[in-house]
Design a protein around this motif. Structure first.
Motif, PDB file in Angstrom:
ATOM      1  N   UNK A 134      25.590  23.379  35.385  1.00 50.47           N
ATOM      2  CA  UNK A 134      24.383  22.755  34.830  1.00 50.47           C
ATOM      3  C   UNK A 134      23.755  21.890  35.924  1.00 50.47           C
ATOM      4  N   UNK A 135      22.649  22.387  36.486  1.00 46.98           N
ATOM      5  CA  UNK A 135      22.030  21.714  37.636  1.00 46.98           C
ATOM      6  C   UNK A 135      21.543  20.313  37.263  1.00 46.98           C
ATOM      7  N   UNK A 136      21.761  19.373  38.165  1.00 52.38           N
ATOM      8  CA  UNK A 136      21.230  18.016  38.009  1.00 52.38           C
ATOM      9  C   UNK A 136      19.948  17.907  38.833  1.00 52.38           C
ATOM     10  N   UNK A 144      16.342  20.059  46.224  1.00 52.22           N
ATOM     11  CA  UNK A 144      17.251  19.139  45.538  1.00 52.22           C
ATOM     12  C   UNK A 144      18.664  19.703  45.674  1.00 52.22           C
ATOM     13  N   UNK A 145      19.438  19.071  46.548  1.00 51.86           N
ATOM     14  CA  UNK A 145      20.856  19.449  46.681  1.00 51.86           C
ATOM     15  C   UNK A 145      21.651  18.385  45.935  1.00 51.86           C
ATOM     16  N   UNK A 146      21.265  18.187  44.683  1.00 54.37           N
ATOM     17  CA  UNK A 146      21.673  17.008  43.930  1.00 54.37           C
ATOM     18  C   UNK A 146      22.791  17.273  42.924  1.00 54.37           C
ATOM     19  N   UNK A 147      23.442  18.407  43.034  1.00 48.87           N
ATOM     20  CA  UNK A 147      24.660  18.644  42.275  1.00 48.87           C
ATOM     21  C   UNK A 147      24.456  19.007  40.821  1.00 48.87           C
ATOM     22  N   UNK A 148      25.473  18.698  40.039  1.00 49.19           N
ATOM     23  CA  UNK A 148      25.567  19.248  38.684  1.00 49.19           C
ATOM     24  C   UNK A 148      26.049  18.198  37.681  1.00 49.19           C
ATOM     25  N   UNK A 149      25.720  18.431  36.422  1.00 48.11           N
ATOM     26  CA  UNK A 149      26.386  17.696  35.341  1.00 48.11           C
ATOM     27  C   UNK A 149      27.741  18.375  35.193  1.00 48.11           C
ATOM     28  N   UNK A 203      30.193  10.132  37.467  1.00 48.91           N
ATOM     29  CA  UNK A 203      29.389   8.996  37.926  1.00 48.91           C
ATOM     30  C   UNK A 203      28.235   9.406  38.836  1.00 48.91           C
ATOM     31  N   UNK A 204      28.078  10.712  39.068  1.00 46.52           N
ATOM     32  CA  UNK A 204      26.960  11.152  39.920  1.00 46.52           C
ATOM     33  C   UNK A 204      25.638  11.158  39.163  1.00 46.52           C
ATOM     34  N   UNK A 205      25.725  11.039  37.841  1.00 49.38           N
ATOM     35  CA  UNK A 205      24.504  11.080  37.029  1.00 49.38           C
ATOM     36  C   UNK A 205      24.465   9.864  36.113  1.00 49.38           C
TER      37      UNK A 205
END
Ligand code: NAP
Length: 574
Positions: free
Chosen positions: A150-152, A379-384, A499-501
């Protein structure tokens, strides 16, 4: 059995959600046992993570000889990896080969998202709805939705209105992207960014990287696979697979159990250099206590920091790129030429650690009061992570309980496989299982085999439904937390803890007690008569013959027993 509801006929024995590596093998295992199944997949092909993550530079970070299915010796023999760490197109080609070789596609419905899954208590089945209007029933609902799917997409003012293209690394266009001559902004400096930035820099006229947290990255030293090594592995592939399963990480690499602080500074330097020269994630195998002792960890962290300082020309940029926190607390990154990229004149690093990116304008990204021109944004901003893929689907269990409600303070599972209130609902590499802390393919195979063995057993004894009990689930959740607390990995703000989101509960989600320890626990639960589970609402009344898949009778590699494994209480203190 008492309280047994009368099951209704169903369309399928199982619906499987997702046709990545987990869904594909689940389908194969179900078919082998004569169960009927339908797999629903959002994409138009198999591959899951390796279907979606097509960004430049994407490749696995566990050597391909081990990052592959082990269930078929014929498959192991006939497939030949070209590189130590295969690139994404080759891994996707492998997934497609597996789909064809085992004739999987005929039971997979592509371009179809599951839009609802609800347990029907009276019918003892799951009612599944899809984006294509399907409404089917299945005795079992098996979630093969991936841990990082699930993309963040960050909530930055103006991002949605940006007139140029905005990409997320985990939703990369199939046709690829040509950045030639463009000014590009990359947001994020995790694994996906670290793999893609050197290649984007090769094309872009100007590249600006927005960094919130510096990350440790170890060189991959990727190379064409040595034919001699390939031949040696193929000569006795089962031996490598068995060695891998006995390891806490589910993959094999040289490991030195000695504590870092018991070595002299010179010995440590030699040891770190040797592991640096091997490259990649195995760097953390240089000493046995790196993830358990802060002072030990600091010696390894300082070694890597010195490497970064030695590579990056501008001391201010080097300092920004140098992580100050615990080595390996966040998952280590593995790169090819990442730090060197910041020596290129058209590449700029912008620190957004103190103040978040302010906004995206029509012509660029604004941070710290400065606008950085951009024609395209990545956006290389990771995932939920871990639970995000479940959140996307309304899933309701007994009495209409939404899974999202049950998990609102953090996921609660028994063994990362099942959850109370959701009978006949299995989660492949779910939260509370080793999943992302093991080699994913091995973790997937072990879960699939356990689920398939369980379903076959239920058929043998005539049980229609299985569900764990609350006490065992509570104990397991507590155990997962207790073991996590021993590791330094639980101490930082990573996606392991959500904690990334913003707004996600802080819970260490994967099980860190070690892969073989976990496998042994799953085996025992099964061979002791499915301890902690109810069949059709009642405890198993006999200790029946079970069908445990033989290759999961995993020994422990006692040379690599870690404090977390000891804390898991299932290994001798040696
Ligand atoms: P990630 O590790 O979560 O990294 C996301 C990056 O985006 C981080 O640097 C994060 O900063 C930053 N970020 C997020 N939101 C931001 C915002 N609003 N403003 C500025 N920066 C922001 O995600 P990922 O790189 O996709 O990797 C996730 C995991 O996928 C990896 O840990 C790994 O397990 C797996 N993966 C593996 C490979 C491989 O080599 N096989 C490749 C890619 C991914 P913070 O650190 O401050 O949160």
């Amino acid at each position: 059995m008492p309280n047994a509801p009368s099951p209704q006929p169903v369309d399928f024995d199982a619906v499987v959600v997702g046709a990545g590596f987990a869904g594909m093998y689940m389908l194969h295992a179900l078919r082998r046992l004569g169960f009927t199944a339908r797999v629903y997949e959002t994409g138009d092909d198999v591959g899951g993570t390796w279907y979606w993550n097509r960004y430049p530079g994407a490749r696995c970070d566990i050597e391909s000889l081990q990052y592959s299915y082990s269930f078929s010796e014929e498959l192991d023999q006939e497939w030949t990896w070209s590189e130590k760490y295969a690139p994404q197109p080759e891994i996707l080609a492998y997934a497609r080969h597996v789909a064809d070789r085992f004739d999987l596609r005929r039971d997979i419905q592509f371009e179809t998202a599951v839009t609802a899954a609800a347990y029907d208590e009276a019918g003892v089945c799951w009612r599944i709805e899809t984006s294509k209007g399907d409404a089917v029933s299945a005795r079992f609902c098996i979630m093969a939705v991936g841990c990082l799917s699930a993309a963040n997409v960050p909530d930055i003012p103006g991002l949605q209105e940006f007139p140029g293209p905005v990409y997320h690394t985990g939703q990369w266009p199939k046709a690829g992207v040509d950045f030639t001559g463009l000014k590009v902004a990359v947001i994020g400096t995790g694994s996906s960014a670290i793999q893609s930035i050197p290649l984007i820099a090769d094309q872009a006229a100007a590249l600006t990287v927005f960094q919130r947290t510096a990350n440790y990255s170890i060189p991959a030293w990727n190379e064409t696979l040595d034919p001699a090594r390939l031949a040696a592995v193929k000569a006795d592939y089962p031996a490598l697979r068995a060695k891998a399963r006995a390891r806490p990480t589910g993959f094999y690499f040289p490991f030195n159990a000695k504590p870092a602080l018991s070595a002299s500074p010179e010995e440590r330097e030699r040891q770190y250099q040797e592991f640096w020269d091997r490259g990649g994630l195995p760097f953390l195998g240089a000493f046995g206590d790196l993830l358990f002792d802060r002072d030990a960890n600091e010696t390894g962290a300082e070694f890597v920091r010195a490497k970064i300082r030695a590579v990056v020309d501008d001391p201010a940029v080097a300092d920004l790129l140098t992580p100050k926190d615990i080595l390996g607390c966040k998952r280590l990154c593995v790169d090819t030429g990442y730090y060197q990229t910041f020596n290129r004149p058209h590449v700029k690093l912008v620190d957004v650690s103190k103040r978040p990116i302010e906004r995206v304008s029509a012509t660029g990204v604004v941070a710290n009061g400065v606008e950085y021109a951009a024609d395209a944004i990545v956006c290389a901003t990771g995932f939920a992570a871990m639970t995000g893929s479940f959140d996307r689907i309304p899933i309701t269990g007994r009495d209409g309980l939404p899974l999202a409600k049950k998990w609102e303070a953090g996921p609660r599972t028994y063994l990362g496989l099942t959850t109370v209130g959701f009978p006949n609902f299995f989660t492949i590499t779910g939260p509370g299982s080793p999943s992302v802390l093991a080699s994913m393919v091995q973790a997937i195979e072990q879960h699939v085999d356990w689920i398939a063995d369980c379903m076959a057993h239920m058929r043998d004894i005539g049980a229609a439904a299985i569900e764990p009990t609350l006490p065992v689930e509570d104990d397991w959740v507590e155990h997962v937390n207790t073991v996590a607390a021993i590791s330094l990995r639980s101490t930082c703000s990573s996606w392991y803890v959500g904690a990334n989101m913003p707004g996600r509960p802080r819970v260490f989600m994967p099980y860190i007690g070690g892969f073989p320890v976990y496998v042994q626990k799953c085996n025992e639960v099964m061979t002791d008569g499915f301890i902690g589970f109810l069949f059709d609402g009642a405890p198993a009344s006999q200790t029946p013959e079970v069908r445990l898949t033989e290759r999961w009778r995993v020994p422990l590699d006692i040379d690599v027993i870690s404090p977390a494994m000891i804390a898991a209480g299932r290994v001798p203190i040696v």
